[in-house]
Design a protein around this motif. Sequence first.
Motif, PDB file in Angstrom:
ATOM      1  N   MET A 174       0.867  -1.228  -0.234  1.00 30.97           N
ATOM      2  CA  MET A 174       0.157   0.064  -0.319  1.00 30.97           C
ATOM      3  C   MET A 174       0.699   0.974   0.048  1.00 30.97           C
ATOM      4  SD  MET A 174      -2.848  -1.308   2.723  1.00 30.97           S
ATOM      5  CE  MET A 174      -4.676  -0.040   1.628  1.00 30.97           C
ATOM      6  N   GLY A 175       2.270   0.979   0.869  1.00 30.23           N
ATOM      7  CA  GLY A 175       3.267   2.346   0.439  1.00 30.23           C
ATOM      8  C   GLY A 175       3.229   2.804  -0.346  1.00 30.23           C
ATOM      9  N   SER A 176       3.429   1.599  -2.046  1.00 25.67           N
ATOM     10  CA  SER A 176       3.318   2.160  -3.608  1.00 25.67           C
ATOM     11  C   SER A 176       2.844   2.210  -4.387  1.00 25.67           C
ATOM     12  CB  SER A 176       4.481   0.626  -3.685  1.00 25.67           C
ATOM     13  OG  SER A 176       3.277  -0.511  -3.783  1.00 25.67           O
ATOM     14  N   MET A 177       2.164   2.587  -3.387  1.00 26.07           N
ATOM     15  CA  MET A 177       0.448   2.579  -4.222  1.00 26.07           C
ATOM     16  C   MET A 177      -0.022   4.623  -3.543  1.00 26.07           C
ATOM     17  SD  MET A 177      -1.787  -0.334  -4.040  1.00 26.07           S
ATOM     18  CE  MET A 177      -2.622  -0.070  -5.438  1.00 26.07           C
ATOM     19  N   ASP A 178      -0.365   5.465  -4.950  1.00 26.07           N
ATOM     20  CA  ASP A 178      -1.049   6.211  -4.370  1.00 26.07           C
ATOM     21  C   ASP A 178      -2.782   5.865  -3.661  1.00 26.07           C
ATOM     22  OD1 ASP A 178       0.672   8.342  -5.801  1.00 26.07           O
ATOM     23  OD2 ASP A 178      -0.767   7.900  -7.899  1.00 26.07           O
ATOM     24  N   LEU A 179      -3.163   7.588  -2.566  1.00 25.77           N
ATOM     25  CA  LEU A 179      -4.345   7.344  -2.318  1.00 25.77           C
ATOM     26  C   LEU A 179      -5.719   6.736  -3.061  1.00 25.77           C
ATOM     27  CD1 LEU A 179      -6.336   7.482   0.695  1.00 25.77           C
ATOM     28  CD2 LEU A 179      -5.900  10.365   0.255  1.00 25.77           C
ATOM     29  N   ASP A 180      -5.929   7.215  -4.399  1.00 23.73           N
ATOM     30  CA  ASP A 180      -7.035   7.135  -5.453  1.00 23.73           C
ATOM     31  C   ASP A 180      -6.677   5.898  -5.534  1.00 23.73           C
ATOM     32  OD1 ASP A 180      -7.704  10.439  -4.780  1.00 23.73           O
ATOM     33  OD2 ASP A 180      -6.570  10.279  -7.223  1.00 23.73           O
ATOM     34  N   GLU A 181      -5.294   5.068  -6.192  1.00 22.67           N
ATOM     35  CA  GLU A 181      -5.573   4.116  -6.167  1.00 22.67           C
ATOM     36  C   GLU A 181      -6.371   2.681  -5.030  1.00 22.67           C
ATOM     37  OE1 GLU A 181      -2.183   2.919  -9.557  1.00 22.67           O
ATOM     38  OE2 GLU A 181      -1.565   3.814  -7.146  1.00 22.67           O
ATOM     39  N   LEU A 182      -5.650   3.550  -3.704  1.00 25.26           N
ATOM     40  CA  LEU A 182      -5.718   2.661  -2.436  1.00 25.26           C
ATOM     41  C   LEU A 182      -7.494   2.409  -2.528  1.00 25.26           C
ATOM     42  CD1 LEU A 182      -3.113   3.619   0.420  1.00 25.26           C
ATOM     43  CD2 LEU A 182      -2.871   1.741  -1.187  1.00 25.26           C
ATOM     44  N   LEU A 183      -8.074   3.685  -2.214  1.00 28.97           N
ATOM     45  CA  LEU A 183      -9.579   4.117  -2.833  1.00 28.97           C
ATOM     46  C   LEU A 183     -10.110   3.469  -3.391  1.00 28.97           C
ATOM     47  CD1 LEU A 183      -9.703   7.015  -1.083  1.00 28.97           C
ATOM     48  CD2 LEU A 183      -9.625   5.525   0.677  1.00 28.97           C
ATOM     49  N   SER A 184      -9.894   2.209  -4.432  1.00 27.52           N
ATOM     50  CA  SER A 184     -10.811   2.442  -5.614  1.00 27.52           C
ATOM     51  C   SER A 184     -10.535   1.130  -6.252  1.00 27.52           C
ATOM     52  CB  SER A 184     -10.519   3.450  -6.757  1.00 27.52           C
ATOM     53  OG  SER A 184      -8.987   3.342  -7.281  1.00 27.52           O
ATOM     54  N   LYS A 185      -9.368   1.121  -5.586  1.00 26.92           N
ATOM     55  CA  LYS A 185      -8.517  -1.109  -6.470  1.00 26.92           C
ATOM     56  C   LYS A 185      -8.173  -1.851  -4.970  1.00 26.92           C
ATOM     57  CE  LYS A 185      -6.287   1.393 -10.307  1.00 26.92           C
ATOM     58  NZ  LYS A 185      -5.064   1.260 -11.504  1.00 26.92           N
ATOM     59  N   ARG A 186      -9.323  -1.626  -3.550  1.00 18.54           N
ATOM     60  CA  ARG A 186      -8.651  -2.899  -3.575  1.00 18.54           C
ATOM     61  C   ARG A 186      -9.070  -4.209  -3.262  1.00 18.54           C
ATOM     62  NH1 ARG A 186     -12.581  -1.291   2.530  1.00 18.54           N
ATOM     63  NH2 ARG A 186     -11.385  -0.434   2.164  1.00 18.54           N
ATOM     64  N   ASP A 187      -9.358  -4.232  -4.153  1.00 18.96           N
ATOM     65  CA  ASP A 187      -9.723  -6.073  -4.316  1.00 18.96           C
ATOM     66  C   ASP A 187      -7.999  -6.605  -5.386  1.00 18.96           C
ATOM     67  OD1 ASP A 187     -11.936  -7.284  -4.327  1.00 18.96           O
ATOM     68  OD2 ASP A 187     -13.008  -6.308  -5.971  1.00 18.96           O
ATOM     69  N   ASP A 188      -7.422  -5.345  -6.297  1.00 17.25           N
ATOM     70  CA  ASP A 188      -5.723  -5.937  -6.670  1.00 17.25           C
ATOM     71  C   ASP A 188      -4.862  -5.911  -5.507  1.00 17.25           C
ATOM     72  OD1 ASP A 188      -7.144  -5.432  -8.873  1.00 17.25           O
ATOM     73  OD2 ASP A 188      -6.321  -3.120  -9.281  1.00 17.25           O
ATOM     74  N   ILE A 189      -4.971  -4.400  -4.530  1.00 11.91           N
ATOM     75  CA  ILE A 189      -4.566  -4.841  -3.430  1.00 11.91           C
ATOM     76  C   ILE A 189      -4.198  -6.151  -2.390  1.00 11.91           C
ATOM     77  CG2 ILE A 189      -4.118  -3.606  -1.274  1.00 11.91           C
ATOM     78  CD1 ILE A 189      -4.363  -1.470  -2.260  1.00 11.91           C
ATOM     79  N   ASN A 190      -5.700  -6.698  -1.970  1.00  8.29           N
ATOM     80  CA  ASN A 190      -6.291  -7.569  -1.802  1.00  8.29           C
ATOM     81  C   ASN A 190      -5.707  -9.067  -2.450  1.00  8.29           C
ATOM     82  OD1 ASN A 190      -7.898  -6.683   0.685  1.00  8.29           O
ATOM     83  ND2 ASN A 190      -9.828  -6.806  -0.709  1.00  8.29           N
ATOM     84  N   ALA A 191      -5.521  -8.896  -3.597  1.00 13.13           N
ATOM     85  CA  ALA A 191      -4.943 -10.541  -4.374  1.00 13.13           C
ATOM     86  C   ALA A 191      -3.083  -9.946  -4.750  1.00 13.13           C
ATOM     87  CB  ALA A 191      -4.971  -9.809  -6.070  1.00 13.13           C
ATOM     88  N   ARG A 192      -2.611  -8.932  -4.688  1.00 10.72           N
ATOM     89  CA  ARG A 192      -1.440  -8.916  -4.463  1.00 10.72           C
ATOM     90  C   ARG A 192      -0.497  -9.447  -3.380  1.00 10.72           C
ATOM     91  NH1 ARG A 192       0.564  -2.652  -6.020  1.00 10.72           N
ATOM     92  NH2 ARG A 192       2.478  -3.969  -5.467  1.00 10.72           N
ATOM     93  N   LEU A 193      -1.559  -8.662  -1.707  1.00 13.53           N
ATOM     94  CA  LEU A 193      -1.216  -9.185  -0.257  1.00 13.53           C
ATOM     95  C   LEU A 193      -0.714 -10.904  -0.323  1.00 13.53           C
ATOM     96  CD1 LEU A 193      -2.855  -6.637   1.459  1.00 13.53           C
ATOM     97  CD2 LEU A 193      -0.252  -6.881   1.292  1.00 13.53           C
ATOM     98  N   LEU A 194      -1.717 -11.101  -0.972  1.00 15.00           N
ATOM     99  CA  LEU A 194      -2.269 -12.571  -0.911  1.00 15.00           C
ATOM    100  C   LEU A 194      -1.134 -13.617  -1.756  1.00 15.00           C
ATOM    101  CD1 LEU A 194      -3.968 -15.543  -0.081  1.00 15.00           C
ATOM    102  CD2 LEU A 194      -5.118 -15.143  -2.162  1.00 15.00           C
ATOM    103  N   THR A 195      -0.898 -13.417  -2.897  1.00 10.38           N
ATOM    104  CA  THR A 195       0.684 -13.625  -3.864  1.00 10.38           C
ATOM    105  C   THR A 195       1.275 -13.541  -2.732  1.00 10.38           C
ATOM    106  OG1 THR A 195      -0.622 -12.884  -5.536  1.00 10.38           O
ATOM    107  CG2 THR A 195       1.741 -13.984  -6.196  1.00 10.38           C
ATOM    108  N   VAL A 196       2.371 -12.643  -2.384  1.00 12.78           N
ATOM    109  CA  VAL A 196       3.294 -12.318  -1.811  1.00 12.78           C
ATOM    110  C   VAL A 196       3.170 -12.599   0.102  1.00 12.78           C
ATOM    111  CG1 VAL A 196       4.888 -10.396  -0.134  1.00 12.78           C
ATOM    112  CG2 VAL A 196       3.875  -9.937  -2.379  1.00 12.78           C
ATOM    113  N   VAL A 197       2.590 -13.692   0.417  1.00 12.25           N
ATOM    114  CA  VAL A 197       2.358 -13.989   1.751  1.00 12.25           C
ATOM    115  C   VAL A 197       2.158 -15.213   1.323  1.00 12.25           C
ATOM    116  CG1 VAL A 197       1.353 -13.589   3.928  1.00 12.25           C
ATOM    117  CG2 VAL A 197       1.082 -11.737   3.262  1.00 12.25           C
ATOM    118  N   ASP A 198       0.889 -15.703   0.215  1.00  7.45           N
ATOM    119  CA  ASP A 198       0.834 -17.122   0.729  1.00  7.45           C
ATOM    120  C   ASP A 198       2.458 -17.706  -0.356  1.00  7.45           C
ATOM    121  OD1 ASP A 198      -0.299 -19.083   0.620  1.00  7.45           O
ATOM    122  OD2 ASP A 198       0.089 -19.341  -1.985  1.00  7.45           O
ATOM    123  N   GLU A 199       2.951 -17.341  -0.815  1.00 14.47           N
ATOM    124  CA  GLU A 199       4.448 -17.622  -1.018  1.00 14.47           C
ATOM    125  C   GLU A 199       5.688 -17.786   0.424  1.00 14.47           C
ATOM    126  OE1 GLU A 199       7.657 -16.280  -4.591  1.00 14.47           O
ATOM    127  OE2 GLU A 199       6.343 -15.360  -4.435  1.00 14.47           O
TER     128      GLU A 199
END
Length: 309
Positions: free
Chosen positions: A123-148
């Motif tokens: 989330m620190g690598s994204m703009d505020l507008d992206e954080l508020l509008s792309k929550r699904d993308d954030i969840n998918a990226r976190l899942l990939t990184v943490v699961d690996e």
Amino acid sequence: MEGFSAFVVALAMLAVILIVLGVKAVPQGMEYTVERFGRYTETMRPGLNLIVPIIDRIGHKINMMETVLDVPSQEIITKDNAMIQVDGVVFYQVLDAAKAAYEVNNLEFAVLNLTMTNIRTVMGSMDLDELLSKRDDINARLLTVVDEATTPWGLKVTRIEIKDIAPPKDLVDSMARQMKAERDKRASILTAEGARQAAILEAEGLKQAAILEAEGRKESAFRDAEARERLAQAEARATLMLSEAIGKGDVQAINYFVAQKYVEAVAKLAAAPNQKVLLMPLDTSGLIGTLAGVAELTREALSKAETRS
């Protein structure tokens, strides 16, 4: 004998104790690791299991069901330097009890801290507008990184969800004003577009009305011309008939022609809009004689028509 009996009883009690110590019941949804002299040897599945008493012991009791961890709220600085508060939730399940027991110490604490760290990174690598509008993308990226990252621990991270993103109050107020301005802009555009469409439709209606009116005038002129043409043809035929009658020496035909023109002239004088009183010297006897000639001519024409029929 008494000593031998006591020994047998003691031996039987020891056997019972050893059996009790060697039998282990594992509940559903759990797996136990077995250690022999402190070293991992096997994993006991749910149900009834046997171990060697004194030599073997239960090392870790691992919950194999899916587990939910709440990620506490933390402050994150976005790419555009906005300070926000973020919390979430992580779902994981142990697939390998031995790895979960011996590859990491304090499994839940490790999963929790790994998730929080990756939330700050992503989330620190994204703009505020992206954080508020792309929550699904954030969840998918976190899942990939943490699961690996947790695969060596024998885990499967099934879901990571960001529950709440809370910007500062002044930033929320600014966003509300921006949203209101954007909605007002869209409303003005829609109003202008509606007025433009209405003007276009009105102009189109006037155009169609003008076209229909012109077509109506055209049709009316065509019909008037056709009527005048037929009238002219009728008058021509009547004139031809009178000419033929005059050529044959029929005086009554001449009287009819003169009487017709006489009556038309009187009608035009009487219909004048500025005419209030019409005074004309009329030869009454001549007019009556002329009308009588017209009647006589009509009777002769009718009698000839009956004779021909």
